[in-house]
Design a protein around this motif. Structure first.
Motif, PDB file in Angstrom:
ATOM      1  N   PRO A 223       4.628  18.631 -10.646  1.00  0.00           N
ATOM      2  CA  PRO A 223       3.947  18.447  -9.366  1.00  0.00           C
ATOM      3  C   PRO A 223       4.726  17.636  -8.339  1.00  0.00           C
ATOM      4  CG  PRO A 223       2.381  18.232 -11.157  1.00  0.00           C
ATOM      5  CD  PRO A 223       3.734  18.370 -11.799  1.00  0.00           C
ATOM      6  N   ARG A 227       5.405  19.555  -4.789  1.00  0.00           N
ATOM      7  CA  ARG A 227       4.801  19.078  -3.538  1.00  0.00           C
ATOM      8  C   ARG A 227       5.764  19.170  -2.366  1.00  0.00           C
ATOM      9  NH1 ARG A 227       2.940  14.468  -6.878  1.00  0.00           N
ATOM     10  NH2 ARG A 227       0.884  15.077  -7.689  1.00  0.00           N
ATOM     11  N   THR A 228       7.050  19.259  -2.645  1.00  0.00           N
ATOM     12  CA  THR A 228       8.034  19.361  -1.567  1.00  0.00           C
ATOM     13  C   THR A 228       8.257  20.805  -1.128  1.00  0.00           C
ATOM     14  OG1 THR A 228       9.971  19.590  -3.046  1.00  0.00           O
ATOM     15  CG2 THR A 228       9.214  17.353  -2.544  1.00  0.00           C
ATOM     16  N   ARG A 231       3.948  25.939   0.737  1.00  0.00           N
ATOM     17  CA  ARG A 231       2.796  26.297  -0.111  1.00  0.00           C
ATOM     18  C   ARG A 231       2.967  27.657  -0.775  1.00  0.00           C
ATOM     19  NH1 ARG A 231      -1.965  23.326  -1.266  1.00  0.00           N
ATOM     20  NH2 ARG A 231      -1.371  21.176  -0.767  1.00  0.00           N
ATOM     21  N   TYR A 239       1.678  27.230  -9.058  1.00  0.00           N
ATOM     22  CA  TYR A 239       0.593  26.393  -8.554  1.00  0.00           C
ATOM     23  C   TYR A 239      -0.441  27.254  -7.826  1.00  0.00           C
ATOM     24  CZ  TYR A 239       3.245  22.452 -10.124  1.00  0.00           C
ATOM     25  OH  TYR A 239       3.908  21.550 -10.933  1.00  0.00           O
ATOM     26  N   SER A 255      -3.142  24.288  -7.787  1.00  0.00           N
ATOM     27  CA  SER A 255      -2.779  23.799  -6.462  1.00  0.00           C
ATOM     28  C   SER A 255      -3.431  22.449  -6.187  1.00  0.00           C
ATOM     29  CB  SER A 255      -3.201  24.805  -5.392  1.00  0.00           C
ATOM     30  OG  SER A 255      -4.606  25.008  -5.413  1.00  0.00           O
ATOM     31  N   PHE A 256      -4.485  22.122  -6.948  1.00  0.00           N
ATOM     32  CA  PHE A 256      -5.127  20.807  -6.862  1.00  0.00           C
ATOM     33  C   PHE A 256      -4.111  19.694  -7.080  1.00  0.00           C
ATOM     34  CE2 PHE A 256      -7.495  17.245  -8.736  1.00  0.00           C
ATOM     35  CZ  PHE A 256      -8.539  17.106  -7.841  1.00  0.00           C
ATOM     36  N   LEU A 258      -1.147  19.515  -6.090  1.00  0.00           N
ATOM     37  CA  LEU A 258      -0.246  19.316  -4.972  1.00  0.00           C
ATOM     38  C   LEU A 258      -0.766  18.277  -3.991  1.00  0.00           C
ATOM     39  CD1 LEU A 258       0.717  23.038  -4.272  1.00  0.00           C
ATOM     40  CD2 LEU A 258       1.930  21.344  -5.660  1.00  0.00           C
ATOM     41  N   GLY A 259      -2.037  17.871  -4.164  1.00  0.00           N
ATOM     42  CA  GLY A 259      -2.589  16.811  -3.348  1.00  0.00           C
ATOM     43  C   GLY A 259      -2.572  15.488  -4.094  1.00  0.00           C
ATOM     44  N   CYS A 260      -3.355  14.560  -3.634  1.00  0.00           N
ATOM     45  CA  CYS A 260      -3.467  13.260  -4.304  1.00  0.00           C
ATOM     46  C   CYS A 260      -4.425  13.404  -5.478  1.00  0.00           C
ATOM     47  CB  CYS A 260      -3.982  12.198  -3.327  1.00  0.00           C
ATOM     48  SG  CYS A 260      -2.851  11.888  -1.961  1.00  0.00           S
ATOM     49  N   VAL A 261      -3.959  13.097  -6.668  1.00  0.00           N
ATOM     50  CA  VAL A 261      -4.751  13.264  -7.885  1.00  0.00           C
ATOM     51  C   VAL A 261      -5.132  11.894  -8.423  1.00  0.00           C
ATOM     52  CG1 VAL A 261      -4.791  14.242 -10.201  1.00  0.00           C
ATOM     53  CG2 VAL A 261      -3.519  15.396  -8.391  1.00  0.00           C
ATOM     54  N   SER A 262      -6.438  11.694  -8.650  1.00  0.00           N
ATOM     55  CA  SER A 262      -6.902  10.420  -9.198  1.00  0.00           C
ATOM     56  C   SER A 262      -6.811  10.452 -10.717  1.00  0.00           C
ATOM     57  CB  SER A 262      -8.347  10.165  -8.775  1.00  0.00           C
ATOM     58  OG  SER A 262      -9.220  11.076  -9.429  1.00  0.00           O
TER      59      SER A 262
END
Length: 296
Positions: A223, A227-228, A231, A239, A255-256, A258-262
Motif C-alpha cells: 500500500p 498510494r503513489t 488510481r 487495488y 482500494s480502501f 490507499l487512504g488512511c487506514v486506522s
C-alpha cells in the motif's frame, strides 16, 4: 469499448483488436516516443547490471529478468496505463468484471542465448474455456529487435490451431517505441541471440481479473507504494475488488488501503455486480411480502 474512451483511440483499438484476434499478434509502430523508452530503459540500467542470470529450463541461464517495474521507475506507469493498450486489452478480455495487471517484467537476452521453447502463456492456468482469451502480452523493446538478436518469435494463427512442424515462426522485428501484442493462446518464444550485444525489453501483460496473476501484486506493490500510483494504475495492480467480492481485504475493496487506514478493522462491505444486488433485493422484497401475508 469502455465509456469515456477517446473516439480516435476507440477506432484504433477496434482496428488493432481485429488484427490481434485474426493473427494472434500485431505490432503497433511508433506507439510511444523513443525518448520515453530511453528514459524508462535508463532507470532500469542499474537493475539489469545487478540482477543475476536466471535459472531453470524455461528461463534459461542466459537471460536476466526482474519484475515490479512500477515500483522501480515512474516511467513505467505510462506504458502500463497506455490508453490504446488498455482499450485493446479490455476489448479482448471480456469474460471478467475488470482486467488486471498480470506482470511487468524486464528481460535481457545475453549474446549466445538459445531460442526459448515455444509455449502459450495461458498454459499457466490448468483450466480454460474454448474461445475465451485469458491473457494479453505487450512487449516493449528497449533496443531494436531483429532476427539476429533474439526478437520474439510468433506463429501466426496459432491461437486457433496447432502449427505444422515445418511451419516457420515470424520474428517480431521492431524499434523502440513500437509494441508487440500477442494473445495468451498464441504460440511464441524468445529467439536466439546470435549478435554480440544484449537484447533488452519489457513485457507487460494483462489478464482476466478473476485469475491468479503471475506476479503477486500486493507483494510487488504494498500500500505505501501503491498510494503513489495514479488510481487506474493502482486498480490494475490489485487495488480493486473483482465483483463479486474477490480479492478483498477485511471484506472490503482493497482500494480502501490507499487512504488512511486506522488500527481498527473497517467492517466488511459488499462488492457486488448490479444484477446480483437486484436479485438479492428482489429476494428480500419477496420475503417481506410473505411476512406481511402471514396470518396474525
Amino acid at each position: 469499448m469502455a465509456d469515456g474512451v477517446d473516439s480516435t483511440i476507440d477506432e484504433a483499438a477496434c482496428r488493432w483488436h481485429d488484427a490481434l484476434l485474426r493473427d494472434g499478434y500485431c505490432i503497433i509502430p511508433d506507439l510511444v516516443g523513443e525518448d520515453a523508452v530511453a528514459a524508462l530503459s535508463a532507470d532500469l540500467d542499474p537493475v539489469f547490471e545487478r540482477t543475476p542470470l536466471s535459472e531453470g529450463l524455461f528461463y534459461g541461464n542466459a537471460t536476466r529478468r526482474f519484475h515490479g517495474l512500477l515500483a522501480r521507475t515512474p516511467h513505467a506507469a505510462a506504458f502500463v496505463g497506455h490508453p490504446l493498450i488498455l482499450a485493446i486489452a479490455r476489448a479482448v478480455l471480456t469474460e471478467c468484471d475488470a482486467i488486471q495487471l498480470n506482470l511487468t517484467q524486464a528481460v535481457e537476452l545475453m549474446p549466445g542465448a538459445p531460442m526459448q521453447p515455444p509455449h502459450r502463456d495461458e498454459e499457466m492456468w490448468p483450466l480454460r474455456t474454448p474461445g475465451v482469451e485469458y491473457l494479453i502480452n505487450v512487449m516493449w523493446p528497449f533496443v531494436p529487435y531483429t532476427a539476429g538478436n533474439g526478437a520474439t518469435l510468433v506463429w501466426p494463427g496459432s491461437h486457433r490451431r496447432e502449427p505444422e512442424p515445418s511451419e516457420a515462426p515470424v520474428a517480431a522485428k521492431m524499434r523502440p517505441g513500437a509494441a508487440l501484442l500477442f494473445l495468451g493462446s498464441t504460440l511464441h518464444g524468445g529467439g536466439a541471440n546470435r549478435s554480440p550485444y544484449p537484447r533488452r525489453g519489457m513485457i507487460v501483460s494483462y489478464s482476466l481479473g478473476w485469475l491468479k496473476p503471475y506476479e503477486l501484486p500486493w507483494l510487488a506493490y504494498p500500500p505505501a507504494v501503491a498510494r503513489t500510483f495514479p488510481r487506474e494504475i493502482a486498480a490494475l495492480a490489485g487495488y480493486r475488488a473483482h465483483r463479486p467480492n474477490l480479492g478483498t481485504w477485511e471484506g472490503r475493496c482493497p482500494s480502501f488501503l490507499l487512504g488512511c487506514v486506522s488500527a481498527q478493522p473497517p467492517g466488511a462491505c459488499d462488492t457486488l455486480r448490479p444484477e446480483q444486488e437486484a436479485a438479492i433485493r428482489a429476494f428480500m422484497d419477496m420475503q417481506q411480502g410473505l411476512v406481511r401475508q402471514e396470518p396474525r
